[in-house]
Design an enzyme around this catalytic site. Sequence first.
Site, PDB file in Angstrom:
ATOM      1  N   ASP A 102      30.629  27.817  40.076  1.00  0.00           N
ATOM      2  CA  ASP A 102      32.055  28.041  40.313  1.00  0.00           C
ATOM      3  C   ASP A 102      32.720  26.769  40.874  1.00  0.00           C
ATOM      4  O   ASP A 102      32.090  26.011  41.613  1.00  0.00           O
ATOM      5  CB  ASP A 102      32.187  29.193  41.329  1.00  0.00           C
ATOM      6  CG  ASP A 102      33.542  29.869  41.282  1.00  0.00           C
ATOM      7  OD1 ASP A 102      34.294  29.642  40.327  1.00  0.00           O
ATOM      8  OD2 ASP A 102      33.840  30.651  42.226  1.00  0.00           O
ATOM      9  N   HIS A 232      40.693  34.817  39.592  1.00  0.00           N
ATOM     10  CA  HIS A 232      40.323  34.209  40.883  1.00  0.00           C
ATOM     11  C   HIS A 232      41.289  34.738  41.938  1.00  0.00           C
ATOM     12  O   HIS A 232      42.361  35.246  41.615  1.00  0.00           O
ATOM     13  CB  HIS A 232      40.483  32.680  40.823  1.00  0.00           C
ATOM     14  CG  HIS A 232      39.438  31.979  40.023  1.00  0.00           C
ATOM     15  ND1 HIS A 232      38.527  31.121  40.569  1.00  0.00           N
ATOM     16  CD2 HIS A 232      39.170  32.003  38.693  1.00  0.00           C
ATOM     17  CE1 HIS A 232      37.737  30.644  39.631  1.00  0.00           C
ATOM     18  NE2 HIS A 232      38.103  31.156  38.468  1.00  0.00           N
TER      19      HIS A 232
HETATM   20 ZN   LIG Z   1      38.289  30.583  42.409  1.00  0.00          ZN
END
Ligand SMILES: [Zn+2]
Length: 305
Positions: A102, A232
């Site tokens: 990530d 996100h």
């Molecule tokens: Zn993120």
Amino acid sequence: MLSIASEAGAIRPLSVTMASFPHNNRTFQILDAAAKGGFAVGAYNCYNDDGVLAVIRAAEAARSPAIIALFPWTMKFQGVHFIRFAVEAAHAASVPIAVHLDHCIEPADVEAALELPFDSIMVDASIQDEDENVKQCARFVQVANAKGITIEAEMGRIEGGEDGLPSVDLETVMTKPEAAKDFVDRTGVQFLAPAFGNIHGSYGPGGPEKCWNLPLLAKVHRAVGPVPLVLHGTHGVSDQLFHEARKNGCVKINLNKTVRNEYTRFIAESAGKLELTVLKEKGVEVYARSIERAMRDILDSAGKA
Ligand SMILES: [Zn+2]
């Protein structure tokens, strides 16, 4: 299931090894199945082995696909052997589990990650201007795809500043639908994280309900067609809002504190009172329970593997 050992030593289903890219990529397979099946898959940010074990145990118990998301921090602090452990454990599970890196901001970190058995990497050049973001992503997509690794990119990152107030004017960084289409075409990324008012860190007063522009998300989804969208900035998001995001194309949903808070609380209350073996066993159990709840109530991924 028939399987053969891959180069990295991990066991992959035989059918997978015979398909061609990106259909032989684990993250792609998981998200493609979710998009077609009308459910979403959690990418759970793990910081330690408890997290990795909790995701695997929850996924196996709920018969759900899952994605273990690690940060570049893990690569640096815990090193390559920890990455290999996570990948080997994930790939050996009885349900499909991918390992994803990530927010890879530094190009040097992407280079390092490309030498590791990650299934997918998020190249985060969203702090750069748009042209540089495109250039950087396009270059890494080429190299990564040649190695069988898929790439996620983000357009316009929104950081929660002090007190959860965004540090930038929300409107200026929101993803424009036509720009999203152009970005996907020019970079060739497999997954796209749009900015539609979702904020990393904590949301300010009014929460995500006030910040999110769902009609914009819908437009981005229409513009990029089959490219799976990634959500996100999910801390403090209600189950209902998660469902709205799913309706508008989000199939990869990043979950961090949402599934980790109970575990943190348990460890804080029990450390020093229980033997370490018991603390770890019970900690992983608590963690896995939170993840299973997300699989059932937020994602609908339970029973889909
Ligand atoms: Zn993120």
